[in-house]
Design a protein around this motif. Structure first.
Motif, PDB file in Angstrom:
ATOM      1  N   GLU A  48      12.576 -10.991  45.742  1.00 25.84           N
ATOM      2  CA  GLU A  48      11.996 -10.289  46.888  1.00 25.84           C
ATOM      3  C   GLU A  48      13.058  -9.729  47.839  1.00 25.84           C
ATOM      4  O   GLU A  48      12.944  -8.580  48.276  1.00 25.84           O
ATOM      5  CB  GLU A  48      11.034 -11.222  47.632  1.00 25.84           C
ATOM      6  N   PRO A  49      14.104 -10.490  48.210  1.00 24.17           N
ATOM      7  CA  PRO A  49      15.108  -9.908  49.105  1.00 24.17           C
ATOM      8  C   PRO A  49      15.882  -8.755  48.477  1.00 24.17           C
ATOM      9  O   PRO A  49      16.315  -7.841  49.182  1.00 24.17           O
ATOM     10  CB  PRO A  49      16.027 -11.093  49.434  1.00 24.17           C
ATOM     11  N   GLU A  50      16.062  -8.787  47.139  1.00 28.04           N
ATOM     12  CA  GLU A  50      16.713  -7.654  46.466  1.00 28.04           C
ATOM     13  C   GLU A  50      15.871  -6.393  46.624  1.00 28.04           C
ATOM     14  O   GLU A  50      16.380  -5.321  46.937  1.00 28.04           O
ATOM     15  CB  GLU A  50      16.910  -7.959  44.975  1.00 28.04           C
ATOM     16  N   ALA A  51      14.568  -6.526  46.378  1.00 25.97           N
ATOM     17  CA  ALA A  51      13.666  -5.381  46.506  1.00 25.97           C
ATOM     18  C   ALA A  51      13.650  -4.865  47.938  1.00 25.97           C
ATOM     19  O   ALA A  51      13.667  -3.652  48.183  1.00 25.97           O
ATOM     20  CB  ALA A  51      12.256  -5.772  46.067  1.00 25.97           C
ATOM     21  N   ALA A  52      13.637  -5.782  48.902  1.00 26.58           N
ATOM     22  CA  ALA A  52      13.657  -5.378  50.305  1.00 26.58           C
ATOM     23  C   ALA A  52      14.957  -4.654  50.646  1.00 26.58           C
ATOM     24  O   ALA A  52      14.962  -3.687  51.421  1.00 26.58           O
ATOM     25  CB  ALA A  52      13.488  -6.601  51.201  1.00 26.58           C
TER      26      ALA A  52
ATOM     27  N   ILE B  13      19.840  -8.727  54.819  1.00 28.44           N
ATOM     28  CA  ILE B  13      18.400  -8.477  54.711  1.00 28.44           C
ATOM     29  C   ILE B  13      17.663  -9.800  54.905  1.00 28.44           C
ATOM     30  O   ILE B  13      17.889 -10.758  54.165  1.00 28.44           O
ATOM     31  CB  ILE B  13      18.028  -7.880  53.339  1.00 28.44           C
ATOM     32  N   VAL B  14      16.791  -9.858  55.901  1.00 28.64           N
ATOM     33  CA  VAL B  14      16.005 -11.055  56.183  1.00 28.64           C
ATOM     34  C   VAL B  14      14.535 -10.708  55.942  1.00 28.64           C
ATOM     35  O   VAL B  14      13.913 -10.005  56.728  1.00 28.64           O
ATOM     36  CB  VAL B  14      16.221 -11.542  57.631  1.00 28.64           C
ATOM     37  N   ASP B  15      14.005 -11.193  54.819  1.00 28.87           N
ATOM     38  CA  ASP B  15      12.611 -10.923  54.441  1.00 28.87           C
ATOM     39  C   ASP B  15      11.768 -12.128  54.861  1.00 28.87           C
ATOM     40  O   ASP B  15      11.703 -13.137  54.168  1.00 28.87           O
ATOM     41  CB  ASP B  15      12.541 -10.691  52.928  1.00 28.87           C
ATOM     42  N   ALA B  16      11.126 -12.007  56.016  1.00 28.20           N
ATOM     43  CA  ALA B  16      10.365 -13.111  56.596  1.00 28.20           C
ATOM     44  C   ALA B  16       8.893 -12.967  56.244  1.00 28.20           C
ATOM     45  O   ALA B  16       8.196 -12.120  56.797  1.00 28.20           O
ATOM     46  CB  ALA B  16      10.552 -13.132  58.114  1.00 28.20           C
ATOM     47  N   GLY B  17       8.424 -13.786  55.323  1.00 25.32           N
ATOM     48  CA  GLY B  17       7.036 -13.717  54.882  1.00 25.32           C
ATOM     49  C   GLY B  17       6.209 -14.877  55.401  1.00 25.32           C
ATOM     50  O   GLY B  17       6.557 -15.525  56.387  1.00 25.32           O
TER      51      GLY B  17
END
Length: 694
Positions: free
Chosen positions: A206-210, A266-270
């Protein structure tokens, strides 16, 4: 031929999919990403709730008698009804019409994978296998994708299912076996065929995609600093516009240079996790990305705020489990909590004002009734275990306690809570629809607890990987939790200013559509997998080998006599090192001897470790920190006629192992050096699926 790229983002709180039509199928000017994702949710962009509803199979609900209502319904008697926000709405409507018996609603179960819990409990307390629910969701998503593609007016010709490339995004925090399980479930759901169709399914962190979405949609990013100082920036913007009119060409050159050298965290906060990586846009014509940090994560998403919120309300009402006591009221309660989370402001930390959350007194009475029943059951069990002489005394005591008990109103519960909690004072507002008034500063603490942990994690990350992250001056926030004003304020205060620990100040930016960043990036990756030029791996991965005995290195180890020489087994041979910089499709090849097992087979196991190993030292697999990866074990049966006389006698076979690392997947080619016989194995997330002759 692949004509459609479809990405699936299966989230803790919300899920969605996106598909794109390739230029092979439509005119390039019409090429687009189509985000026709389930029913619109007014505050979370294009995703829908991760909820699935099952209905009773067969007979009508009205025909069920009281005995049937008391019996437990098995999963074999259930069938899929709805997925997403529609599932919750339908379940709520059924409860309001008193027609919900036999229906089972499951929500927010993705984090069960992280907790290694393979059973999910519904709103009514029914247990279901976790993988059954995930498979049902994937089946429904596939159905929706096929329908949407067939209805799309720009699709000129009929399409086939094998023309779709699927991508499933996964959090970096999951363990290997559960990441691999997603591929197995995708096969069972019919996304790809069970055999020989693996190339039509990609997995991406997910963080790669973001990160991909961040840099190929950089014009949609906004600065948190600029957002806070709009008034100050208005005059500056006017001056900049004048300068830009006089220096257009110079400005373009500056932008190009800046874009080529930008590095960002990149911080992907879900909902369940916060996943992190760092990327750099390569300075070349291909606009490739380089990962500066192996993807990683922490289990402190927005559902942690829900957890603290519910724990507090449970404390007030005197009931630890609010979910199963009154499902309809619980749905409304969660909607109230979600609204309050969205309204939350940074100044709530010191506010004396209160926010009202509606509490149904009927719900309270149901809770109290269940508590009585539970207490009665526990006491009855105790009675049965005791001697006959004490039985009558206990029964009298129980009867007396029941007579003294009475149902407490919300006001009485709040008064009781206030007596025991001097620092927090609650009150009730309203007559018919009663609201529990909670101080804003108390609600702020529900955010503060998980965010403190996140800040500490980011701070440690920036210090430990200082060298790898040198030059990173931007933090990009994506994911649903990043929409919270409190979340943004905490990140801004800790990293938007000069930090004591890192001695750095970051530019905090966020996307206009943070919930969909992973989907957009995954689709982009599906079209151009080579756009990530370099990756880093979070663990040292290797195999077990045997080497010639060396008295200095192997003193005290068990020796194995092969011919006239002594060998030592159980030595850990790293193939790829922790935080090693690796090209896309990186290939590692080496030769070594492997002994046959009792069944005259070659058995290869994959080991991993988080230790920072030194290349000039030897490590052994019996070291506690070097662990065998689950499911990563495969066997090769060589025909006797292929073995040399020396190999038959010594039982040590010389092979060449080639490992190809690509995204989250690893491929293996094992070659028997004497005969040239090759065996092929594909590992997903370093997990072995099968090995076969190539």
């Amino acid at each position: 031929m692949i004509k459609f790229i479809t990405a699936i983002d299966f989230g803790t709180s919300r899920s969605g999919y996106a598909y794109s039509l390739t230029t092979n199928n439509i005119d390039s000017k019409n090429e687009k990403t189509d985000f026709e994702i389930y029913g619109p949710t007014y505050q979370y962009g294009l995703k829908t709730d991760t909820a699935i509803l099952f209905k009773p199979r067969g007979s009508s609900q009205k025909q069920k008698n009281r005995n049937e209502r008391e019996s437990e319904m098995g999963l074999e008697d259930l069938e899929f009804e709805l997925f997403g926000t529609k599932a919750i709405t339908r379940y709520r409507d059924l409860h309001e019409d008193d027609l919900a018996f036999g229906y089972e609603l499951f929500t927010d179960f993705k984090m069960n994978l992280y907790r290694e819990e393979e059973t999910v409990v519904s709103y009514m307390g029914k247990k279901a296998p976790l993988f059954l629910l995930i498979k049902a969701i994937l089946v429904e998503i596939k159905k929706q994708v096929l329908e949407n593609i067939s209805r799309n007016p720009v699709v000129r010709t009929p399409f086939k299912e094998n023309e779709i490339l699927w991508l499933i995004s996964v959090p970096a925090i999951w363990k290997e076996e559960y990441k691999y399980k997603m591929r197995v479930l995708a096969k069972e759901a019919g996304l790809i065929l069970p055999k020989g169709d693996d190339d039509r399914l990609f997995v991406i962190y997910e963080p790669e995609a973001a990160g991909i979405d961040t840099y190929f949609n950089s014009n949609s990013l906004k600065s948190e600093n600029n957002n806070k100082d709009n008034n100050k920036n208005k005059n500056k913007d006017k001056d900049k516009d004048k300068d830009n009119n006089n220096k257009v060409n110079e400005s373009k050159k500056t932008k190009n240079k800046t874009k080529s050298n930008v590095k960002a965290l990149i911080v992907d906060a879900g909902g369940g996790t916060v996943d992190i990586t760092a990327v750099e846009l390569s300075n070349n014509s291909k606009n490739q990305l380089e990962l500066l940090l192996a993807p990683r994560g922490v289990p402190i998403g927005s559902t942690k705020v829900d957890q603290y919120f519910l724990e507090f309300i449970s404390q007030v009402l005197g009931q630890p489990d609010l979910t199963h006591s009154a499902p309809l009221d619980f749905i409304y309660l969660m909607e109230e909590i979600e609204n309050i989370k969205i309204q939350g402001e940074p100044d709530w930390c010191n506010s004396e004002d209160s926010v009202g959350i509606e509490i149904s007194e009927e719900h309270i009475f149901k809770i109290q009734e269940k508590q009585k029943q539970k207490k009665k059951l526990v006491q009855q069990l105790k009675i049965n275990k005791e001697k006959e002489q004490k039985e009558q005394k206990e029964q009298k005591k129980e009867q007396k306690e029941q007579n003294e008990e009475k149902e407490l109103t919300l006001e009485e519960l709040v008064e009781k809570f206030n007596q025991n909690n001097q620092s927090i004072k609650l009150f009730v507002k309203g007559r018919r629809k009663k609201k529990l008034m909670i101080p804003k500063k108390v609600i702020y603490k529900f955010f503060e607890k998980p965010l403190k942990k996140l800040v500490q994690h980011l701070d440690d990350l920036l210090v430990v990987y200082r060298d790898a992250l040198s030059g990173v001056d931007t933090i990009v926030l994506v994911g649903g939790f990043s929409q919270s004003k409190i979340f943004r304020d905490v990140i801004e205060r800790n990293f938007g200013k000069l930090s004591k620990s890192t001695q750095k100040q970051f530019d905090i930016k966020y996307s206009n559509s943070p919930c969909d960043a992973v989907l957009r990036g995954a689709v982009k990756y599906g079209k151009h997998p080579s756009m990530i030029s370099f990756r880093k791996y979070g663990e040292t991965v290797g195999i077990e080998v045997c080497k010639r005995y060396n008295p200095e290195r192997h003193r005290g180890r068990k020796k194995l006599l092969v011919g006239k020489e002594f060998f030592v087994e159980g030595i850990f041979q790293p193939v790829i090192w922790k935080e090693q910089k690796v090209k896309n499709k990186f290939k590692a090849a080496f030769k070594y001897g492997l002994s046959l097992n009792k069944k005259r087979e070659l058995e290869i196991s994959i080991y991993k470790t988080l230790l920072d190993l030194k290349s000039d030292r030897e490590y052994f697999i019996d070291k506690k920190e070097i662990v065998l990866s689950k499911n990563v074990k495969f066997k090769i049966a060589l025909k006797p006629e292929l073995l040399t006389k020396k190999e038959k006698k010594s039982r040590v076979i010389n092979i060449e192992m080639s490992m190809v690392f690509k995204s989250a997947e690893t491929s293996f080619i094992v070659t028997h050096q004497a005969s040239g016989e090759k065996f092929f194995a594909k590992f997903d997330f370093n997990v072995c699926e099968n090995i076969k002759k190539k």
